[in-house]
Design a protein around this motif. Structure first.
Motif, PDB file in Angstrom:
ATOM      1  N   LEU A 250       0.819  -1.209   0.000  1.00  0.00           N
ATOM      2  CA  LEU A 250       0.000   0.000   0.000  1.00  0.00           C
ATOM      3  C   LEU A 250       0.855   1.262   0.000  1.00  0.00           C
ATOM      4  N   VAL A 251       0.490   2.196  -0.868  1.00  0.00           N
ATOM      5  CA  VAL A 251       1.069   3.543  -0.830  1.00  0.00           C
ATOM      6  C   VAL A 251      -0.065   4.494  -0.492  1.00  0.00           C
ATOM      7  N   ASP A 252       0.106   5.251   0.580  1.00  0.00           N
ATOM      8  CA  ASP A 252      -0.948   6.146   1.043  1.00  0.00           C
ATOM      9  C   ASP A 252      -0.948   7.443   0.249  1.00  0.00           C
ATOM     10  N   ASN A 253      -2.116   7.767  -0.300  1.00  0.00           N
ATOM     11  CA  ASN A 253      -2.336   9.054  -0.953  1.00  0.00           C
ATOM     12  C   ASN A 253      -3.032   9.938   0.078  1.00  0.00           C
ATOM     13  N   VAL A 254      -2.315  10.910   0.619  1.00  0.00           N
ATOM     14  CA  VAL A 254      -2.809  11.697   1.741  1.00  0.00           C
ATOM     15  C   VAL A 254      -3.649  12.870   1.232  1.00  0.00           C
ATOM     16  N   ASN A 255      -4.956  12.805   1.513  1.00  0.00           N
ATOM     17  CA  ASN A 255      -5.895  13.861   1.117  1.00  0.00           C
ATOM     18  C   ASN A 255      -6.673  14.274   2.353  1.00  0.00           C
ATOM     19  N   VAL A 256      -6.377  15.449   2.877  1.00  0.00           N
ATOM     20  CA  VAL A 256      -6.952  15.870   4.152  1.00  0.00           C
ATOM     21  C   VAL A 256      -8.002  16.955   3.966  1.00  0.00           C
ATOM     22  N   ASN A 257      -7.588  18.095   3.443  1.00  0.00           N
ATOM     23  CA  ASN A 257      -8.476  19.248   3.304  1.00  0.00           C
ATOM     24  C   ASN A 257      -8.666  19.588   1.827  1.00  0.00           C
ATOM     25  N   TRP A 258      -9.778  19.123   1.281  1.00  0.00           N
ATOM     26  CA  TRP A 258     -10.104  19.368  -0.122  1.00  0.00           C
ATOM     27  C   TRP A 258     -11.367  20.200  -0.219  1.00  0.00           C
ATOM     28  N   SER A 259     -11.393  21.086  -1.199  1.00  0.00           N
ATOM     29  CA  SER A 259     -12.626  21.798  -1.530  1.00  0.00           C
ATOM     30  C   SER A 259     -13.364  21.004  -2.614  1.00  0.00           C
ATOM     31  N   PHE A 260     -14.662  21.287  -2.765  1.00  0.00           N
ATOM     32  CA  PHE A 260     -15.407  20.633  -3.841  1.00  0.00           C
ATOM     33  C   PHE A 260     -14.876  21.073  -5.202  1.00  0.00           C
ATOM     34  N   LYS A 261     -14.388  22.307  -5.288  1.00  0.00           N
ATOM     35  CA  LYS A 261     -13.808  22.791  -6.545  1.00  0.00           C
ATOM     36  C   LYS A 261     -12.608  21.952  -6.930  1.00  0.00           C
ATOM     37  N   HIS A 262     -11.760  21.632  -5.940  1.00  0.00           N
ATOM     38  CA  HIS A 262     -10.592  20.786  -6.191  1.00  0.00           C
ATOM     39  C   HIS A 262     -11.019  19.403  -6.665  1.00  0.00           C
ATOM     40  N   PHE A 263     -12.013  18.830  -6.004  1.00  0.00           N
ATOM     41  CA  PHE A 263     -12.510  17.507  -6.375  1.00  0.00           C
ATOM     42  C   PHE A 263     -13.044  17.505  -7.805  1.00  0.00           C
TER      43      PHE A 263
END
Length: 382
Positions: A250-263
């Motif tokens: 496993l390689v962790d893709n760290v996604n903590v604080n995202w806006s809906f615009k970013h998504f």
């Protein structure tokens, strides 16, 4: 005509549910696979880390690459400028881990339109390893990660190795949806695509490749004007007669604080990229979203049966996502899966965007995307 349309969506939904079951079975089998790690020293590996800005938990992500249980490796960091805030983070870690061979390459030289390839090209000149590990800045790994990757690459006829992606750390709803999509859709479908059609789906978060093989492809320069350089690396590897392997490490893709615009921006860009690579594969992909298909069917039926089947399919999809996420030991909580319907409906809507626009925004760089994700400069979206 109406009856034909309803029959089509019933068939499409059936196919989608079969895909869901296949995804769960294949992922279960793949995540149980493994082998004993080799003893003794391995070949020298150059870890290439292209950086731009402060990703979520950047220091902790980079720290994990200074603590690898591997005897012979170096870490090379690439930045465009000393003014990049990531520079101070890297400098701090190189001083703290002075016993680890590390280099910082500062260069804004560009060989093409792909910013990541430009960075990798500049770092490559300083790399001395027999193998190259291309690793994004928003990833984190366990101590034995590099040894697991090298173990697989030493197998006969294997030319490129990637790891299983796992989204972690989400605190905002958009980040939760991103990690849901990574854990329950992207990672399982890498296995499904390879098992059912032999398609080597390579995701650029972690790629290990021998230097000599990359040179046979023309080096990083061969991918300088393509957005999907990771996917193309897999295709070129297969064309040269080698196998591409995705291991259960496993390689962790760290996604903590995202806006809906970013998504929305990210998944719009990915959709356009996938459509540019293989139109027929992209069309088939629409059959892998049972929630969106069930909602369309509910609107067509416009009765209690339609509502009931949509509710049942949505519940089944939530259960599937929680099960598959459990296989990768996800840190998502039970209530996060309540966002599955919203996420899948958004992905379903975004699927249509590539048929309306070919323009993408990638880290404030604007491009028009063509065949095989070939990039052309685009001043703006206006």
């Amino acid at each position: 005509m109406f009856t034909v349309i309803v029959a089509f969506y019933v068939l499409a939904l059936t196919v989608s549910l079969l895909h869901l079951a296949t995804s769960a079975v294949i992922t279960t089998l793949r995540m149980k696979a493994g082998s004993d790690l080799f003893a003794g020293p391995g070949p020298k590996v150059s870890v290439l880390k292209p950086l731009k800005g402060l990703d979520d938990q950047l220091e902790e992500n980079l720290r994990s690459f200074f603590e690898l249980d591997y005897s012979h490796y170096e870490v090379i960091f690439g930045l465009n400028t000393h003014a990049d805030p990531a520079f101070d983070v890297v400098r701090k870690l190189t001083l703290e881990y002075a016993h680890i061979s590390a280099k910082i390459v500062i260069s804004d030289f560009e060989i093409g339109l792909n910013p990541k390839i430009n960075n990798l090209y500049n770092m490559d000149g300083q790399a001395t390893g027999e193998y190259l590990l291309i690793s994004d800045s928003n990833t984190r790994v366990q101590r034995n990660f590099l040894k697991q990757m090298v173990q697989e690459l030493r197998q006969p006829d294997v030319g490129l190795v990637t790891a299983t992606l796992r989204g972690v750390g989400a605190k905002q709803p958009a980040a939760v949806m991103e990690n849901l999509h990574i854990n329950a859709y992207i990672s399982p479908n890498v296995f499904v695509a390879h098992a059912l059609s032999g398609i080597p789906v390579v995701i650029g978060k972690s790629i290990l490749i021998p230097r000599h093989l990359l040179q046979q492809m023309g080096g990083f320069a061969a991918f300088k004007n393509y957005l999907a350089e990771d996917y193309l690396l897999g295709l070129r590897t297969k064309e040269l007669g080698y196998r591409v392997r995705t291991i259960p490490a496993l390689v962790d893709n760290v996604n903590v604080n995202w806006s809906f615009k970013h998504f929305l921006n990210r998944h719009t860009r990915w959709a356009k990229m996938r459509r540019s690579m293989h139109l027929h594969h992209y069309i088939i992909e629409s059959f892998s979203n049972p929630v969106a298909l069930s909602v369309i069917l509910a609107f067509l039926l416009h009765n209690a049966l339609g509502i009931e089947q949509a509710a049942a399919v949505t519940l089944l999809k939530m259960m599937h996502d929680r099960y598959v996420s459990g296989l990768v030991r996800s840190d998502l909580r039970w209530y996060h899966y309540l966002l599955v319907p919203l996420k899948d409906l958004l992905i379903g809507v975004l699927w249509f965007i590539p048929f309306l626009s070919y323009k993408v925004n990638w880290r404030n760089n604007y491009f028009r995307i063509g065949r095989e994700s070939l990039l052309q400069p685009q001043p703006s979206f206006k």
